[in-house]
Scaffold this active site. Structure first.
Site, PDB file in Angstrom:
ATOM      1  N   THR A  42       6.426   5.495  -9.743  1.00  0.00           N
ATOM      2  CA  THR A  42       5.432   5.775  -8.553  1.00  0.00           C
ATOM      3  C   THR A  42       5.605   4.408  -7.432  1.00  0.00           C
ATOM      4  OG1 THR A  42       3.645   4.004  -9.311  1.00  0.00           O
ATOM      5  CG2 THR A  42       3.513   6.412  -9.935  1.00  0.00           C
ATOM      6  N   CYS A  43       4.997   4.668  -6.260  1.00  0.00           N
ATOM      7  CA  CYS A  43       5.317   3.715  -5.252  1.00  0.00           C
ATOM      8  C   CYS A  43       4.750   2.371  -5.382  1.00  0.00           C
ATOM      9  CB  CYS A  43       4.989   4.355  -3.919  1.00  0.00           C
ATOM     10  SG  CYS A  43       5.959   5.826  -3.358  1.00  0.00           S
ATOM     11  N   ASP A  44       3.974   2.310  -6.356  1.00  0.00           N
ATOM     12  CA  ASP A  44       3.337   1.089  -6.488  1.00  0.00           C
ATOM     13  C   ASP A  44       4.060  -0.113  -7.379  1.00  0.00           C
ATOM     14  OD1 ASP A  44       1.276  -1.055  -6.789  1.00  0.00           O
ATOM     15  OD2 ASP A  44      -0.391   0.269  -7.657  1.00  0.00           O
TER      16      ASP A  44
END
Ligand SMILES: Cc1ncc(COP(=O)(O)O)c(C=O)c1O
Length: 407
Positions: free
Chosen positions: A329-331
């Protein structure tokens, strides 16, 4: 450096996993029902007089439920969703207990409609919620036993204080409700069986002290879950863990039926995750490998359950480099292992995580609109065409209450 939990195997050792990925895709969770059945046998041997109810919240999967059903294990339910799951798996309602101490009325009615009649309460409001159904239910009063040593101290959130027991028993009696026993949970991934033993001793005292109350003496003791597994590849013996528990149980009055709600011990070793390196970068002198599964998916247990899973990478190279394994994910919280030394990995290489059965897929999300990782069950019992009873007669709790009201 977090090296202890990473095993580096030969490249050839990844072949069986590559085969699975070819057939089912990546990422993939593989649930081995034979391992589940072995775990079950071990716990049943360690606690021969105890009837087990699988805490399906740990791994709510039909194949797991059916495997344990065949081993004579019932189901511990905590929501309407879990009721639907056991219904579909063909579990007979009398082999279920509802153990969530705090419930909406709709939840109680859904459980009663299904046919589950044993519920857990831990305060006056919860007791009063059962007044409309008093002739249909038997209640277990959950008592808190704080445990800072457990990885997840559930008595922080649930369970009455010991000094409230007498008042709550009196309230139930006044309302003509049957408290048929006590329950506790000494915390998940408990490190010492003496915690269970101490709680059993206290409940033994409560059963004896309250024998005069209500229409019948307390006849059930639910010793909860908390039975530990090893996430570090070290050998642990559940039999030795249960030594003090068996000793404490032997002191109970003979009419008391003892039940338990294990989750982690049964499910954790039964599932592994196969992930694939889908991106690479070198940042700050470290090799970053981006896997196709992360902490918003099945590795969510690293956040919610505070666990670190044993990892395995596959390479024949001898050089090691400071490395990071990250999720998709982008986190930036989505990191699986931040400080490890690994051989150089290639795009498409596999990384396998073991001991991924408990509180992993169960708490995975769809963050970034990524699909949840599918579970493939191997060595699973066949799907039943209709509801079938549990073969063992052991797991069934009866109520003295008769079925009179409707919900
Ligand atoms: C009420 C209840 N029973 C049983 C369990 C299962 O505990 P464990 O996985 O530690 O065996 C839990 C875990 O949260 C629980 O809340």
């Amino acid at each position: 450096m977090d090296t202890q939990r990473i095993a580096i195997s030969t490249a050839a050792a990844s072949d069986p996993y590559l085969d699975l990925v070819r057939r089912h895709g990546s990422p993939l969770l593989v649930l081995d029902c034979r391992v589940l059945a072995e775990q079950c046998r071990e716990l049943q041997t360690a606690l021969p007089e105890v009837d087990l109810y699988y805490a399906i919240k740990s791994l709510p999967h039909a194949a797991a439920i059916r495997t344990l059903q065949q081993a004579g294990v019932g189901c511990d339910l905590a929501s309407s969703g879990e009721i639907e799951l056991v219904k579909r798996a063909g579990i007979a309602p009398r082999h279920t207990i509802h153990t969530h101490p705090i419930k909406r009325d709709t939840e109680i009615r859904a459980a009663l409609r299904f046919g589950c009649t044993t519920f857990v309460v831990d305060n006056a409001d919860e007791i009063l919620k059962f007044v409309p159904y008093k002739h249909r239910v038997g209640l277990l009063l959950r008592v808190a036993f704080r445990n800072d040593d457990a990885v997840v101290d559930l008595s922080k959130k649930f369970g009455c204080d010991l000094n409230e027991v007498s008042y709550l028993m009196g309230l139930a009696e006044k309302m003509d409700l049957h408290i048929k026993g006590f329950s506790f949970h000494v915390g998940s991934q408990c490190t010492d069986g003496h915690r269970h033993a101490a709680a059993i001793e206290v409940c033994n005292g409560l059963i004896r002290a309250n024998a005069h109350r209500g229409t019948a003496p307390q006849s059930v003791l639910d010793i909860g879950g908390g039975f530990p597994v090893s996430y570090t590849r070290s050998e642990t013996s559940i039999h030795a863990f249960c030594d003090p528990i068996r000793t404490a149980l032997a002191q109970l009055p003979p009419h008391v039926q003892v039940i338990a709600e294990p989750g982690r011990f049964l499910s954790a070793p039964a599932m592994l995750a196969v992930t694939t390196v889908m991106g690479r970068a070198v940042r700050g002198g470290r090799h970053w490998y981006y896997l196709d599964e992360g902490v918003y998916g099945a590795f969510s247990g690293q956040i919610y359950d505070h666990m670190q899973y044993p990892l395995e990478v596959f390479s024949d190279r001898s050089e090691r480099y400071p490395s990071v394994l990250a999720g998709p994910t982008c986190d930036s919280i989505d990191l699986i292992a931040e400080d490890v030394r690994l051989p150089e990995l290639q795009l498409g290489d596999l990384v396998v995580a073991h001991m991924m059965g408990a509180y992993t897929a169960a708490s995975a999300s769809n963050f970034n609109s990524l699909p949840k990782t599918p579970i493939v069950a191997v060595n699973a019992p066949p799907t039943p065409h209709h509801a079938s009873p549990i073969p063992s007669k052991k797991v069934a709790i009866t109520n003295t209450a008769s079925h009179r009201s409707r919900c």
